[in-house]
Structures are given as structure tokens and as C-alpha cells.
Enzyme design. Structure first.
Site, short mmCIF file in Angstrom:
data_model
loop_
_atom_site.label_atom_id
_atom_site.label_comp_id
_atom_site.label_asym_id
_atom_site.label_seq_id
_atom_site.Cartn_x
_atom_site.Cartn_y
_atom_site.Cartn_z
N TYR A 297 47.04 -11.09 27.57
CA TYR A 297 47.46 -9.56 27.16
C TYR A 297 48.09 -8.99 28.15
CZ TYR A 297 46.48 -4.63 26.13
OH TYR A 297 46.72 -3.52 25.60
N GLU B 21 52.87 -2.80 24.38
CA GLU B 21 51.71 -3.59 24.20
C GLU B 21 52.22 -4.99 23.80
OE1 GLU B 21 48.52 -3.47 21.53
OE2 GLU B 21 47.14 -3.21 23.11
#
Length: 238
Positions: A116, A204
Site C-alpha cells: 500500500y 493512493e
């Protein structure tokens, strides 16, 4: 403003962010030609809609899945013919679904692991913050609740900007080694430059995939962002 995956890929590539080669197609014939131009038997065809969960979605015509692997241009054409002009229903679209007007035909990658990565504005300081975790592919909120120690944070000075030692440090913390560290640091830097250039409040990528063989990080899945100006927003690389 929402943009599709293929549009996001073009934006990210301008800032040196590694993404698998691919091309948008609006007809089955264009999908076949795009697959031929890629010159590989490792292909993936992805429905382009502004919604998550495409891989597990269902089309109104009964065709299952908005993301399909294939091995030939002819197969890419066949898959595209079942997606284009059809309504795809996912857990995010609601029962009405969304019509697929384009597909992305891209080189598929072998995934070794998923991480991530995000850049956001720290509310407390008003400065950018790098946030990362080895636990990619799942909701970061779930990781924060169950394993908060697995979330890495690296503040960025508003005036000095991101520094090479910071991207290298983060790469090592995420388990990259040797030549991987340089590649990962370059990718993080490219995402940061995207964040600045598009005046984003957040970028993101989840998951950011590490391909194998070679262990090279690349944006081959989901990326999203929000900003003051039109920018990366919504599920654009999944």
C-alpha cells in the site's frame, strides 16, 4: 473529476511512474489490434467504468467479470465484444450498473506481492505525508485497526520537498533490496511529483504491485486521488 484507468496510466507515465503497457479500445476490433501491438501472450482486458469490484462484477448479458486474462488478440477481441456496450454491475455501482464504453487491453504482470502506498496532506501540519504498508490489497482502515504497527509514515517538509534518503528509507522498510530500492524510490518520487503537479490532496495506490521475476514495483492496479484541480480520482488503475 473521475478519470478512467487508461487515462490515469497516461498521466502517471508522464511523471516516470512505471505502469504495464496498455491501450484503450472502444470496439472489439480495436481491442484485437491493441493486443497485437503489445506483442505478448500475457494479456488482460479490463472494463473501464468508474466503480470498484470490476473483477467480481456481472454484466447484464450474463458475462461474468470485468477483468479477464487472455492469451491472444483473437481472445481479447472476443472478451471485449462481451463487455463493450454492456452494463456492468458491481458492489459499488448499485443494481443499475454502469455501461462499458471502453476496455483497457494491457500486458498482464506476474505479481510477487502487494503493498500500500499513499501521499496525503497531514491535517495537523498542512504538509505532505507518505503512508505505506506491506499489507496491500486490503482496506488500509482495516490494517490500521488490526495491525497499526504495519503502517509506515514519513513526513515531508513543505519547503524542501521529498528527499532521496526518505524514498530509499521507505523502500527498505517495505522489504525492497539491492536494485529494487532504486526502482521503488524512483516510483515513489514519480507519484510525489504527480501529487504536486496535479495539486492533489491525496494520491493512493492500493495495491502497488511488486512484479516477478525481478521484483520491480509498478502501478498495475488501483490508484486514486483527490485534488483542487481535476486529477486522479476514483478507482482508476484497478
Amino acid at each position: 473529476m473521475n478519470i478512467h484507468e487508461y487515462q490515469a496510466k497516461e498521466l502517471l507515465q508522464k511523471f516516470g511512474v512505471a505502469t504495464p503497457a496498455g491501450k484503450a479500445a472502444r470496439t472489439p476490433e480495436e481491442a484485437e489490434q491493441a493486443a497485437r501491438e503489445l506483442g505478448t501472450t500475457d494479456l488482460v482486458v479490463k472494463a473501464q467504468v468508474h466503480a470498484g469490484g470490476r473483477g467480481k462484477g456481472t454484466f447484464a448479458n450474463g458475462f461474468k467479470g470485468g477483468v479477464h486474462l487472455c492469451k491472444s488478440p483473437e481472445e481479447a477481441r472476443e472478451i471485449a465484444s462481451k463487455m463493450l456496450g454492456q452494463t456492468l454491475v458491481t458492489h459499488q455501482t448499485g443494481a443499475a450498473g454502469r455501461v462499458v464504453n471502453a476496455v483497457l487491453v494491457a500486458r498482464s504482470v506476474e505479481i510477487e506481492r502487494e503493498i500500500y502506498f499513499a501521499i496525503l496532506l497531514d491535517r495537523a501540519t498542512g504538509a505532505p505525508m507518505l503512508v505505506a504498508s506491506t499489507e496491500g490489497g486490503v482496506e488500509i482502515e482495516a490494517v490500521a485497526e488490526k495491525s497499526p504497527e504495519k503502517i509506515l509514515r514519513e513526513p515531508v517538509d513543505r519547503l524542501a520537498g521529498i528527499q532521496p534518503y526518505q524514498t530509499r528509507k521507505l523502500a527498505r522498510q517495505l522489504g525492497f533490496e539491492s536494485a529494487q530500492i532504486k526502482a521503488a524510490a524512483q516510483l515513489f518520487d514519480g507519484l510525489y511529483r504527480t501529487f504536486l503537479a496535479l495539486d492533489c490532496s491525496m494520491v493512493e495506490v492500493n495495491p502497488l504491485v511488486v512484479t516477478s521475476p525481478g521484483g520491480t514495483p509498478a502501478v498495475a492496479s488501483e490508484a486514486s486521488g483527490t485534488g483542487q484541480r481535476p486529477s486522479l480520482h476514483g478507482e482508476v488503475l484497478a
